[in-house]
Design an enzyme around this catalytic site. Structure first.
Site, short mmCIF file in Angstrom:
data_model
loop_
_atom_site.label_atom_id
_atom_site.label_comp_id
_atom_site.label_asym_id
_atom_site.label_seq_id
_atom_site.Cartn_x
_atom_site.Cartn_y
_atom_site.Cartn_z
N SER A 1 42.13 6.70 -14.45
CA SER A 1 40.91 7.44 -14.76
C SER A 1 41.10 8.95 -14.64
CB SER A 1 39.78 6.94 -13.87
OG SER A 1 38.57 7.51 -14.28
N HIS A 2 40.35 9.57 -13.74
CA HIS A 2 40.35 11.03 -13.63
C HIS A 2 41.42 11.54 -12.64
CE1 HIS A 2 37.80 8.91 -10.89
NE2 HIS A 2 38.08 9.84 -10.00
N ASP B 1 40.74 8.97 -18.96
CA ASP B 1 40.66 7.78 -19.81
C ASP B 1 39.40 7.77 -20.69
OD1 ASP B 1 39.02 7.42 -17.58
OD2 ASP B 1 39.15 5.24 -17.71
N ARG C 1 45.05 1.01 -8.28
CA ARG C 1 45.40 2.40 -8.52
C ARG C 1 46.37 2.84 -7.44
NH1 ARG C 1 40.22 6.06 -9.85
NH2 ARG C 1 39.65 4.50 -11.40
N THR D 1 27.48 1.59 -6.25
CA THR D 1 28.43 2.44 -6.97
C THR D 1 29.46 1.60 -7.71
OG1 THR D 1 28.14 4.18 -5.35
CG2 THR D 1 30.19 4.22 -6.60
N ARG E 1 31.89 10.70 1.00
CA ARG E 1 30.99 11.32 0.03
C ARG E 1 29.59 11.41 0.64
NH1 ARG E 1 34.42 11.41 -4.09
NH2 ARG E 1 35.38 9.52 -4.95
N ASP F 1 36.07 7.92 -20.07
CA ASP F 1 34.77 7.29 -19.79
C ASP F 1 33.78 8.22 -19.09
OD1 ASP F 1 36.13 7.25 -17.41
OD2 ASP F 1 35.86 5.10 -17.03
N ARG F 2 34.27 9.32 -18.52
CA ARG F 2 33.34 10.26 -17.87
C ARG F 2 32.98 11.40 -18.82
NH1 ARG F 2 34.84 11.14 -11.54
NH2 ARG F 2 34.89 8.93 -11.01
N ASP G 1 37.17 12.77 -19.13
CA ASP G 1 38.24 12.62 -18.14
C ASP G 1 39.49 11.96 -18.72
OD1 ASP G 1 37.20 10.05 -18.38
OD2 ASP G 1 37.68 9.54 -16.31
N SER H 1 28.54 10.35 -10.77
CA SER H 1 29.94 10.77 -10.89
C SER H 1 30.34 10.98 -12.34
CB SER H 1 30.84 9.75 -10.23
OG SER H 1 30.57 8.46 -10.78
N LYS I 1 31.41 2.99 -19.02
CA LYS I 1 30.78 4.27 -19.30
C LYS I 1 31.54 4.92 -20.44
CE LYS I 1 33.13 5.84 -15.17
NZ LYS I 1 32.98 5.40 -13.80
N THR J 1 37.68 -4.30 -5.59
CA THR J 1 37.85 -3.20 -6.55
C THR J 1 38.43 -3.72 -7.86
OG1 THR J 1 39.97 -2.75 -5.52
CG2 THR J 1 38.15 -1.35 -4.87
C1 G1P Z 1 34.07 6.90 -7.92
C2 G1P Z 1 32.65 7.25 -8.28
C3 G1P Z 1 31.95 6.05 -8.87
C4 G1P Z 1 32.76 5.55 -10.07
C5 G1P Z 1 34.19 5.30 -9.66
C6 G1P Z 1 35.06 4.91 -10.84
O1 G1P Z 1 34.09 5.88 -6.96
O2 G1P Z 1 31.93 7.70 -7.16
O3 G1P Z 1 30.66 6.42 -9.25
O4 G1P Z 1 32.20 4.38 -10.58
O5 G1P Z 1 34.75 6.46 -9.07
O6 G1P Z 1 35.10 5.92 -11.81
P1 G1P Z 1 34.26 6.17 -5.38
O7 G1P Z 1 35.54 6.95 -5.23
O8 G1P Z 1 33.09 6.98 -4.97
O9 G1P Z 1 34.30 4.81 -4.75
ZN ZN Z 2 37.59 7.51 -16.10
#
Ligand code: G1P
Ligand code: ZN
Length: 543
Positions: free
Chosen positions: A113-114, A279, A22, A344, A496, A281-282, A277, A365, A376, A18
């Protein structure tokens, strides 16, 4: 200034592949914890001596304190220069751009991030490499290894650096350049898009509502949409970044951006709604009375790229993550360009963009982007849409209707089961993996399994192989089910389930994707025993 060596506490939980770490904010705030992780990062990347780094974050709780620690440790490691966003703020795409523009060796982004922020929320640290993108797996693996055998860290003792004033300062021998977080990013957007066309759209009375969700894109959206492009003041709402995002969940989807959805589905709704979001990027795109799924948004962006000179000039291939709907594939086929399917996570797009194989890419996502940066980019997607609408002089609903008539419609939904018992979730996936080979030919809820496999990706650029990237079941009627465990959740496991079905007959277009997907949803449960094994009778989040 003498570097300090301090005994350490362990870092737990970083997974080898990863990008970044986080954790709960409280965990990061434990004595030495952040320091250990930063030192592990420096060790994993071969030190920072003589290097130039970019630093900034999304403004969440602990952002300012953490930035000071990173600066002291960069100085202790002998870094030549750190370029920092004013008040330690930078959106993720803006940080990516600054790394590229300044030819920096890399950067540290402080963000989860989010995920919610605040003392009881989450915090995160991510290292990006010199192309501006998240560290690739060979680097994150080294950082992971370094977290496991860290014994000391180096830090200089100093007063806080003044990050409120733009300009150059120093810490020991290290230069610190404090920059306006928005200016360079705004210039980049002005190069990519036809700002005059968007200005004319707003001058014509086109109304936009951008919900910054009290997160980092507030200053960016206000500066670009309102101050530069002339959208009326107040078009950007929740525009001031707050350390706890106003107690909200800064994830732009119909659930967490419900206010925006309500506004866009009410009488007198604006013409265009969008959100980003924590940060930046979304993105979320919503027209008057119509929500555009991220997969559809990506497909529409690709289909309309020809209307934007920057992209019309040099359109290479496109790329999507495996669980993202195959709406993009239909557009690519139509345009006669390659469509890549990656695991992903944004980092897999980096190689394709660097190699010039893809120009546009995205994930279901709510991440969409292009080769302008290596992350992104939420606001970029919003400006892309605005530019397209300015040229096509159509509403979002009209544009999508035409799109579906031309390409067919990929109904799509993601069902998340959150904070599931980690063992039960793992067992669900393991058991299904064991049964994959037996599935083809079997019927579930009126659909027949055509193929079933576990997705693995061979990177066409560097030849690396990533395995175990999600279970994929293709069924009759253009249906597909994908199951995978989240790599970003911080509590238990998140399962998911991605559901998709294609409709190519315009006469049979449904309004509600959940209706259109009913048989696929039933098939997923019949195949994987989701309700039984998770002990839930419905997903926690449907997007
Ligand atoms: C999730 C989203 C993935 C994105 C990532 C970081 O990861 O599904 O598309 O790139 O957050 O923003 P996941 O929790 O599914 O591993
Ligand atoms: Zn983000």
């Amino acid at each position: 200034m003498t570097p300090h060596k301090v005994a350490t506490t362990p870092i737990e939980g970083q997974k080898p592949g990863t990008s970044g770490l986080r954790k709960k904010t409280q965990v990061f705030m434990q004595p030495h914890y952040l320091e250990n992780y930063i030192q592990a990062t420096w060790n994993g990347i071969g030190g920072v001596e003589g290097k130039t780094l970019v630093l900034g974050g999304d403004g969440r709780h602990f952002n300012d304190r953490a930035a000071q620690v990173v600066l002291r440790m960069a100085a202790a490691g002998g870094a030549a220069k750190v370029i920092v966003g004013q008040n330690a703020l930078l959106s993720t795409p803006a940080a990516s751009h600054l790394i590229r523009k300044n030819k920096a060796n890399g950067g540290i982004i402080l963000s989860a991030s989010h995920n919610p922020g605040g003392p009881d929320g989450d915090f995160g640290v991510k290292y990006n490499v010199s192309n501006g993108g998240p560290a690739p797996e060979n680097v994150t693996k080294k950082i992971f290894k370094a977290t496991q055998k860290i014994e000391k860290y180096h830090i200089v003792e100093s007063q806080d650096v003044d990050l409120g004033t733009i300009g150059e300062t120093s810490l020991g021998d290290m230069v610190i350049e404090v920059v306006d977080p928005v200016a360079d990013y705004r210039d980049l957007m002005a190069e990519l898009f036809d700002f005059d066309a968007i200005k004319a759209l707003f001058a014509d009375g086109f109304r936009v509502r951008f919900d910054a969700m009290h997160a980092i894109t507030g200053p960016y959206a206000s500066a670009i949409l309102e101050d530069t492009l002339g959208a009326p003041k107040g078009s950007v709402v929740n525009a001031t970044p707050l350390p706890d995002f106003g107690q909200g969940h800064p994830d732009p989807n119909p659930i967490w951006a419900k206010d925006l959805m309500d506004t866009m589905f009410a009488d007198e709704a604006p013409d265009f709604g969008a959100a980003s979001d924590g940060d930046g990027d979304r993105n979320m795109i919503v027209g008057r009375g119509i929500y555009v799924t991220p997969s559809d948004s990506l497909a529409a962006i690709a289909a309309n790229a020809k209307l934007i000179p920057t992209y019309a000039k040099d359109m290479r291939g496109v790329a999507r993550s495996m669980p993202t709907s195959r709406a993009l594939d239909r557009v690519a086929e139509h345009l006669g360009i390659d469509c890549y399917e990656t695991p992903t996570g944004w980092k897999f797009f980096g190689n394709l963009l660097d190699a010039g194989a893809a120009s546009l890419c995205g994930e279901e996502s709510a991440g969409t982007g292009s080769d302008h940066v290596r992350e992104k980019d939420g606001l970029w997607a919003v400006l892309f849409w605005l530019n397209v609408l300015a040229v096509r002089k159509q509403s979002v609903a009209e544009l999508m209707k035409e799109h579906w008539q031309t390409f067919g419609r990929n109904y799509y939904s993601r069902h998340d089961y959150e904070a599931v018992d980690a063992e039960a979730a793992q067992k669900l996936v393991d058991d299904l993996r064991d049964r994959l080979e037996s599935l083809p030919g079997q019927d579930f809820a009126g659909l027949t399994v055509e193929t079933a496999d576990e997705f693995a990706y061979d990177d066409p650029v560097d030849g690396s192989r990533s395995e175990g990237q999600g279970l994929r079941i293709i069924l009759s009627d253009g249906a597909r089910i994908v199951l995978r465990l989240s790599g970003t959740g911080t509590e238990g496991a998140t399962l998911r389930v991605y559901l998709e079905r294609v409709e190519t007959d315009p006469a049979r277009l449904h309004d509600d994707p959940q209706d259109a997907l009913a048989s696929v949803i039933a098939a997923a449960d019949a195949i994987a025993g989701i309700n039984d094994r998770t002990g839930r009778d419905a997903p926690d989040v449907i997007t």
